[in-house]
Enzyme design. Structure first.
Site, PDB file in Angstrom:
ATOM      1  NE  ARG A   1      -3.454   2.345   2.804  1.00 24.97           N
ATOM      2  CZ  ARG A   1      -2.912   3.521   3.503  1.00 24.97           C
ATOM      3  NH1 ARG A   1      -1.928   3.541   3.975  1.00 24.97           N
ATOM      4  NH2 ARG A   1      -4.011   4.389   3.500  1.00 24.97           N
TER       5      ARG A   1
ATOM      6  CB  SER B   1     -12.299  -1.165   2.887  1.00 25.23           C
ATOM      7  OG  SER B   1     -11.072  -1.337   2.760  1.00 25.23           O
TER       8      SER B   1
ATOM      9  CE  LYS C   1      -6.530   3.909   5.298  1.00 19.51           C
ATOM     10  NZ  LYS C   1      -7.649   2.591   4.800  1.00 19.51           N
TER      11      LYS C   1
END
Length: 215
Positions: free
Chosen positions: A45, A117, A147
Protein backbone atom coordinates in the site's frame (compact mmCIF):
# COMPACT_ATOMS: atom_id res chain seq x y z
CA UNK A 1 0.91 -19.96 -10.55
CA UNK A 2 -2.29 -18.38 -9.26
CA UNK A 3 -2.70 -18.56 -5.49
CA UNK A 4 -6.22 -19.53 -4.49
CA UNK A 5 -7.74 -17.51 -1.65
CA UNK A 6 -8.00 -19.24 1.73
CA UNK A 7 -9.45 -17.60 4.89
CA UNK A 8 -6.25 -18.62 6.77
CA UNK A 9 -4.41 -16.00 4.69
CA UNK A 10 -6.09 -13.32 6.81
CA UNK A 11 -4.61 -14.47 10.14
CA UNK A 12 -1.55 -12.18 10.27
CA UNK A 13 -1.97 -9.76 7.37
CA UNK A 14 0.74 -7.08 7.03
CA UNK A 15 0.02 -3.89 5.08
CA UNK A 16 2.80 -1.40 4.28
CA UNK A 17 4.42 1.02 1.91
CA UNK A 18 7.61 3.07 2.21
CA UNK A 19 5.66 5.81 4.02
CA UNK A 20 5.02 3.48 6.98
CA UNK A 21 8.68 2.79 7.85
CA UNK A 22 9.69 5.50 10.30
CA UNK A 23 13.43 4.75 10.51
CA UNK A 24 15.85 4.35 7.64
CA UNK A 25 15.30 0.63 7.00
CA UNK A 26 14.29 -0.27 3.45
CA UNK A 27 10.72 -1.58 3.17
CA UNK A 28 11.93 -4.85 1.62
CA UNK A 29 14.06 -5.54 4.72
CA UNK A 30 11.03 -5.10 7.01
CA UNK A 31 8.84 -7.26 4.74
CA UNK A 32 11.51 -9.99 4.59
CA UNK A 33 11.69 -10.06 8.40
CA UNK A 34 7.89 -10.22 8.62
CA UNK A 35 7.83 -13.09 6.10
CA UNK A 36 10.49 -14.95 8.07
CA UNK A 37 8.48 -14.36 11.24
CA UNK A 38 5.44 -16.00 9.64
CA UNK A 39 2.96 -13.41 8.33
CA UNK A 40 0.11 -14.98 6.35
CA UNK A 41 -0.33 -12.20 3.74
CA UNK A 42 1.30 -8.96 2.61
CA UNK A 43 -0.41 -5.96 1.02
CA UNK A 44 1.66 -3.32 -0.80
CA UNK A 45 0.00 0.00 0.00
CA UNK A 46 2.11 2.85 -1.36
CA UNK A 47 0.00 5.89 -0.46
CA UNK A 48 0.70 9.32 0.95
CA UNK A 49 2.72 12.48 0.28
CA UNK A 50 6.13 10.78 0.67
CA UNK A 51 5.27 7.56 -1.16
CA UNK A 52 6.87 6.27 -4.35
CA UNK A 53 5.24 6.68 -7.77
CA UNK A 54 5.81 5.51 -11.32
CA UNK A 55 8.85 3.37 -12.11
CA UNK A 56 10.21 3.34 -8.55
CA UNK A 57 6.85 2.14 -7.18
CA UNK A 58 6.73 -0.58 -9.86
CA UNK A 59 10.34 -1.68 -9.22
CA UNK A 60 9.79 -2.00 -5.47
CA UNK A 61 6.50 -3.81 -6.14
CA UNK A 62 8.34 -6.39 -8.28
CA UNK A 63 10.96 -6.93 -5.55
CA UNK A 64 8.31 -7.40 -2.86
CA UNK A 65 6.24 -9.62 -5.12
CA UNK A 66 9.14 -12.02 -5.66
CA UNK A 67 10.01 -11.98 -1.94
CA UNK A 68 6.45 -13.05 -1.07
CA UNK A 69 6.59 -15.77 -3.73
CA UNK A 70 9.79 -17.14 -2.14
CA UNK A 71 7.88 -17.60 1.12
CA UNK A 72 4.64 -18.80 -0.55
CA UNK A 73 2.78 -15.88 1.01
CA UNK A 74 0.06 -14.06 -0.99
CA UNK A 75 1.06 -10.67 -2.38
CA UNK A 76 -1.82 -8.19 -2.51
CA UNK A 77 -1.83 -4.70 -4.05
CA UNK A 78 -3.88 -1.86 -2.59
CA UNK A 79 -6.21 -0.11 -5.03
CA UNK A 80 -4.04 -0.11 -8.18
CA UNK A 81 -5.34 -2.58 -10.76
CA UNK A 82 -2.74 -1.64 -13.35
CA UNK A 83 0.15 -2.22 -10.94
CA UNK A 84 -1.42 -5.45 -9.62
CA UNK A 85 -1.68 -6.81 -13.16
CA UNK A 86 1.82 -5.67 -14.16
CA UNK A 87 3.42 -7.59 -11.30
CA UNK A 88 0.99 -10.56 -11.30
CA UNK A 89 -0.28 -9.96 -7.77
CA UNK A 90 -2.21 -12.74 -6.04
CA UNK A 91 -4.87 -10.32 -4.89
CA UNK A 92 -6.10 -6.74 -4.94
CA UNK A 93 -7.76 -4.81 -2.13
CA UNK A 94 -10.16 -1.94 -2.81
CA UNK A 95 -11.83 0.57 -0.52
CA UNK A 96 -15.29 2.08 -0.69
CA UNK A 97 -13.82 5.33 -2.04
CA UNK A 98 -11.50 3.64 -4.54
CA UNK A 99 -12.45 2.20 -7.92
CA UNK A 100 -15.84 0.50 -7.85
CA UNK A 101 -15.39 -3.10 -6.78
CA UNK A 102 -17.56 -4.46 -9.63
CA UNK A 103 -15.26 -2.78 -12.14
CA UNK A 104 -12.18 -4.24 -10.43
CA UNK A 105 -13.67 -7.76 -10.40
CA UNK A 106 -14.40 -7.40 -14.11
CA UNK A 107 -10.85 -6.18 -14.83
CA UNK A 108 -8.97 -8.87 -12.91
CA UNK A 109 -11.32 -11.74 -13.74
CA UNK A 110 -9.92 -15.03 -12.48
CA UNK A 111 -6.34 -13.76 -12.31
CA UNK A 112 -6.48 -12.64 -8.66
CA UNK A 113 -8.73 -12.55 -5.61
CA UNK A 114 -10.43 -9.34 -4.45
CA UNK A 115 -10.77 -7.87 -0.96
CA UNK A 116 -13.11 -5.00 -0.09
CA UNK A 117 -13.19 -2.55 2.83
CA UNK A 118 -16.61 -2.54 4.53
CA UNK A 119 -17.18 -0.57 7.72
CA UNK A 120 -20.97 -0.37 7.96
CA UNK A 121 -23.96 -2.73 7.86
CA UNK A 122 -25.10 -1.19 4.55
CA UNK A 123 -21.68 -1.79 2.95
CA UNK A 124 -21.59 -5.43 4.13
CA UNK A 125 -25.16 -6.02 2.91
CA UNK A 126 -24.15 -4.68 -0.49
CA UNK A 127 -20.94 -6.78 -0.58
CA UNK A 128 -23.01 -9.90 0.17
CA UNK A 129 -24.80 -9.33 -3.16
CA UNK A 130 -21.58 -9.15 -5.22
CA UNK A 131 -20.02 -12.33 -6.60
CA UNK A 132 -16.25 -12.26 -6.88
CA UNK A 133 -15.28 -10.79 -3.48
CA UNK A 134 -13.11 -13.13 -1.41
CA UNK A 135 -12.91 -11.30 1.92
CA UNK A 136 -13.84 -8.06 3.69
CA UNK A 137 -11.60 -5.72 5.69
CA UNK A 138 -13.53 -4.04 8.52
CA UNK A 139 -12.61 -1.28 10.93
CA UNK A 140 -11.10 0.76 12.30
CA UNK A 141 -11.67 -1.47 15.33
CA UNK A 142 -9.53 0.80 17.53
CA UNK A 143 -8.30 4.39 17.06
CA UNK A 144 -5.53 4.49 14.43
CA UNK A 145 -2.78 6.89 13.41
CA UNK A 146 -1.77 5.14 10.17
CA UNK A 147 -4.49 6.53 7.93
CA UNK A 148 -5.20 10.24 7.74
CA UNK A 149 -8.70 9.60 6.31
CA UNK A 150 -9.69 6.81 8.72
CA UNK A 151 -13.41 6.27 9.28
CA UNK A 152 -15.03 6.46 12.75
CA UNK A 153 -13.97 3.67 15.13
CA UNK A 154 -16.43 0.72 15.09
CA UNK A 155 -15.12 -1.02 18.20
CA UNK A 156 -15.03 -4.73 19.00
CA UNK A 157 -18.84 -4.94 19.22
CA UNK A 158 -19.24 -3.23 15.85
CA UNK A 159 -16.75 -5.64 14.29
CA UNK A 160 -18.57 -8.67 15.75
CA UNK A 161 -21.84 -7.45 14.21
CA UNK A 162 -20.25 -7.06 10.76
CA UNK A 163 -18.65 -10.53 11.01
CA UNK A 164 -22.11 -12.01 11.72
CA UNK A 165 -23.65 -10.17 8.77
CA UNK A 166 -20.92 -11.00 6.27
CA UNK A 167 -21.13 -14.06 4.05
CA UNK A 168 -17.35 -13.90 3.63
CA UNK A 169 -14.43 -13.99 6.06
CA UNK A 170 -13.62 -10.65 7.68
CA UNK A 171 -10.18 -9.36 8.62
CA UNK A 172 -10.07 -6.75 11.39
CA UNK A 173 -8.12 -3.55 10.76
CA UNK A 174 -7.30 -0.31 12.53
CA UNK A 175 -5.34 0.48 15.67
CA UNK A 176 -4.53 -3.14 16.51
CA UNK A 177 -1.71 -3.60 19.05
CA UNK A 178 -0.08 -6.52 20.85
CA UNK A 179 -2.31 -5.69 23.83
CA UNK A 180 -5.76 -5.16 22.28
CA UNK A 181 -5.44 -7.98 19.69
CA UNK A 182 -6.56 -10.30 22.52
CA UNK A 183 -10.06 -8.83 22.12
CA UNK A 184 -10.40 -10.00 18.49
CA UNK A 185 -11.02 -13.79 18.76
CA UNK A 186 -14.39 -13.17 20.45
CA UNK A 187 -15.57 -11.22 17.36
CA UNK A 188 -15.22 -14.16 14.98
CA UNK A 189 -12.85 -12.22 12.70
CA UNK A 190 -10.60 -14.44 10.56
CA UNK A 191 -7.50 -12.42 11.40
CA UNK A 192 -5.89 -9.03 11.92
CA UNK A 193 -4.54 -6.64 9.28
CA UNK A 194 -1.92 -4.25 10.63
CA UNK A 195 0.41 -1.49 9.49
CA UNK A 196 2.21 0.11 12.46
CA UNK A 197 2.05 -2.95 14.71
CA UNK A 198 4.64 -4.65 12.46
CA UNK A 199 6.19 -1.68 10.59
CA UNK A 200 7.15 0.02 13.87
CA UNK A 201 7.72 -3.06 16.01
CA UNK A 202 10.95 -3.30 18.01
CA UNK A 203 10.81 -7.10 17.55
CA UNK A 204 8.98 -8.27 14.42
CA UNK A 205 9.32 -11.96 15.35
CA UNK A 206 7.63 -11.37 18.71
CA UNK A 207 4.87 -9.27 17.13
CA UNK A 208 4.02 -11.75 14.38
CA UNK A 209 4.12 -14.57 16.91
CA UNK A 210 1.55 -12.74 19.05
CA UNK A 211 -0.68 -12.36 15.97
CA UNK A 212 -0.40 -16.01 14.98
CA UNK A 213 -1.04 -17.27 18.50
CA UNK A 214 -3.94 -14.93 19.25
CA UNK A 215 -6.28 -14.60 16.31
Amino acid sequence: MKMKFEPAMLKSYFIAGTQDIKDNRPLEEVVKQALEAGISAFQYREKGPTSLTGESKLALGKTLRSLCADYHVPFIVDDDVELAMQISADGIHVGQKDERVNKVIEQVGETMFVGLSCDTKAQVDQANQIAGISYLGSGPVFPTGSKADADPVIGVDGLAKLVQLSQRPVVAIGGITEENIKELPATGAAGAAVISMIAQSDDIFRTVNVMNETV
